[in-house]
Design a protein around this motif. Structure first.
Motif, PDB file in Angstrom:
ATOM      1  N   ALA A  19      25.164 -44.264 -28.046  1.00  0.00           N
ATOM      2  CA  ALA A  19      26.288 -44.476 -27.138  1.00  0.00           C
ATOM      3  C   ALA A  19      27.371 -43.420 -27.313  1.00  0.00           C
ATOM      4  O   ALA A  19      28.021 -43.021 -26.344  1.00  0.00           O
ATOM      5  N   ASP A  22      26.879 -40.306 -25.233  1.00  0.00           N
ATOM      6  CA  ASP A  22      27.210 -40.546 -23.832  1.00  0.00           C
ATOM      7  C   ASP A  22      28.720 -40.579 -23.631  1.00  0.00           C
ATOM      8  O   ASP A  22      29.253 -39.977 -22.691  1.00  0.00           O
ATOM      9  N   SER A  25      30.379 -37.195 -23.726  1.00  0.00           N
ATOM     10  CA  SER A  25      30.099 -36.354 -22.563  1.00  0.00           C
ATOM     11  C   SER A  25      30.935 -36.734 -21.347  1.00  0.00           C
ATOM     12  O   SER A  25      31.017 -35.970 -20.378  1.00  0.00           O
ATOM     13  N   ARG A  26      31.570 -37.896 -21.381  1.00  0.00           N
ATOM     14  CA  ARG A  26      32.360 -38.355 -20.245  1.00  0.00           C
ATOM     15  C   ARG A  26      33.757 -37.738 -20.290  1.00  0.00           C
ATOM     16  O   ARG A  26      34.333 -37.548 -21.370  1.00  0.00           O
TER      17      ARG A  26
END
Length: 408
Positions: A19, A22, A25-26
């Motif tokens: 997680a 992810d 990367s946001r």
């Protein structure tokens, strides 16, 4: 706000390439709900942003200083569960944690402890740590199976804190028993352990005022910057931060080396690598996965996200220490990894709240690795299948070992 929040499980929190990858990367900062909680929080996962958050003056620890805010508060939820059932007269000793204060009040509470926690006092503990570690290892070595966490790491960490504070030798077994009952026992005697430690520490403070010795309590009394109740609170600060996290780190670090036998063999073949292995294992494990909750004192943009006054922000130290923007192949354990200036990791935090006990943690870790992994003719081995190693988790954090069965 809660509809689009990512609900993190303990498994996700524990996985540096899951997680977190992810989330990193946001753009900006996503809303998440930490394991075991219901209240959303902004989570900071990138190494550079975590360091910035820990030194940002507009992000504070003490929510009471942020006026007129009705934003959700995950820290309140977490504290409420931790203090449930605790008698009112003892709450002050558990809620006065240094991590919950800012600015002048944090400095007032921390400075006497910093002055007393000298390099000389820490270095003087080395013979005691070595002797205690050797005795515990000798006791467990002939056993077919030993729990490296419950029968070695916890007793060692507890004995070190008792010696640092100044618990008299004749009282150490009794006081260590209370600490075990309060901090890491089966939960059935938490209140008895809490009461025993409080009353003993009050008595110890009174005795050290008239008969000081070369220990932490005497040094704090001589400094004069703390009340008696605040010194009792310091003992609980050391119990909460100087026993369970270090004990769990030692067990997790050994497990990490057992999971990477090539790195364990390299360390045993080249003991001089200990100086690099200790910070690398601290980075790789990062036992305290989530930092304390921070609160925005005003509306402002941080790490690409528009924060509202009173909004809660938490730093993911484990994520930061596995950020590929800061480390080459961060998920790899490498006992030869070289760091730049400073720690090279965020396992001890950063900024004004940097861990006071970092030097003691490094000393104990170095001694344990030397005595347990380097000096002995054979390295420890898992006494159960890897899949049978048991983990549990705490609200707001990730997986932690419940035991580590080994053959020494």
């Amino acid at each position: 706000m809660t509809t689009d929040a990512l609900h993190l499980t303990p498994e996700l929190v524990e996985n540096p390439v899951g997680a977190y990858a992810d989330l990193r990367s946001r753009p900006g900062l996503g809303h998440v709900v930490l394991p075991g909680l219901d209240t959303p929080v902004r989570l900071v996962t990138r190494h550079e942003d975590v360091k910035a958050a820990l030194t940002e003056p507009r992000l504070v620890r003490d929510r009471s200083t942020v006026a007129d805010s009705e934003m959700p508060d995950p820290q309140a939820e977490l504290l409420a569960s931790g203090l449930e059932g605790i008698p009112e007269e003892y709450v002050q000793y558990l809620s006065g944690h240094l991590a919950l204060f800012d600015g002048d009040e944090h400095t007032r509470r921390r400075s006497p402890l910093t002055r007393a926690f000298t390099a000389r006092r820490v270095a003087a503990l080395r013979p005691f740590v070595e002797k205690t570690a050797r005795e515990l290892i000798e006791t467990l070595a002939d056993r077919e199976q030993a729990d490296l966490l419950g029968e070695f790491a916890y007793p060692l960490s507890t004995a070190v804190i008792c010696a640092l504070v100044g618990v008299d030798a004749a009282d150490q077994d009794k006081v260590c028993g209370w600490i075990r009952d309060f901090a890491y026992g089966d939960g059935s005697r938490v209140l008895e352990g809490l009461g025993g430690v409080v009353e003993y520490t009050k008595d110890l403070v009174a005795r050290r005022r008239t008969e000081p010795t070369d220990d932490l309590v005497s040094a704090l009394l001589a400094d004069g910057g703390m009340t008696d109740d605040e010194i009792v609170t310091v003992f609980f600060l050391l119990i909460n931060t100087g026993i369970t996290p270090p004990a769990l780190f030692l067990a997790h670090a050994v497990l990490a080396l057992l999971d990477h036998p090539d790195q364990l063999e390299k360390l045993r073949a080249e003991p001089e690598l200990l100086a690099r292995a200790v910070p690398e294992l601290l980075r790789h494990v990062t036992l305290v996965r989530m930092g304390a909750t921070l609160y925005a004192t005003e509306d402002f943009v941080f790490a690409g996200a528009q924060l509202k006054k009173g909004e809660a922000v938490t730093v993911a130290l484990f994520a930061a220490d596995h950020d590929p923007a800061a480390y080459d192949i961060p998920e790899r354990l490498d006992v030869t990894r070289e760091f730049g200036r400073g720690d090279g990791h965020l396992a001890f935090g950063h900024g004004p709240h940097y861990c006071i006990g970092a030097a003691l943690g490094r000393l104990v870790t170095g001694v344990v690795f030397e005595e347990l992994l380097v000096r002995r003719s054979a390295a420890p081995e898992l006494a159960v299948d890897r899949a049978d190693v048991q983990f549990g988790h705490w609200p707001g954090d990730g997986f932690h070992l419940l035991s580590l069965p080994v053959r020494l």
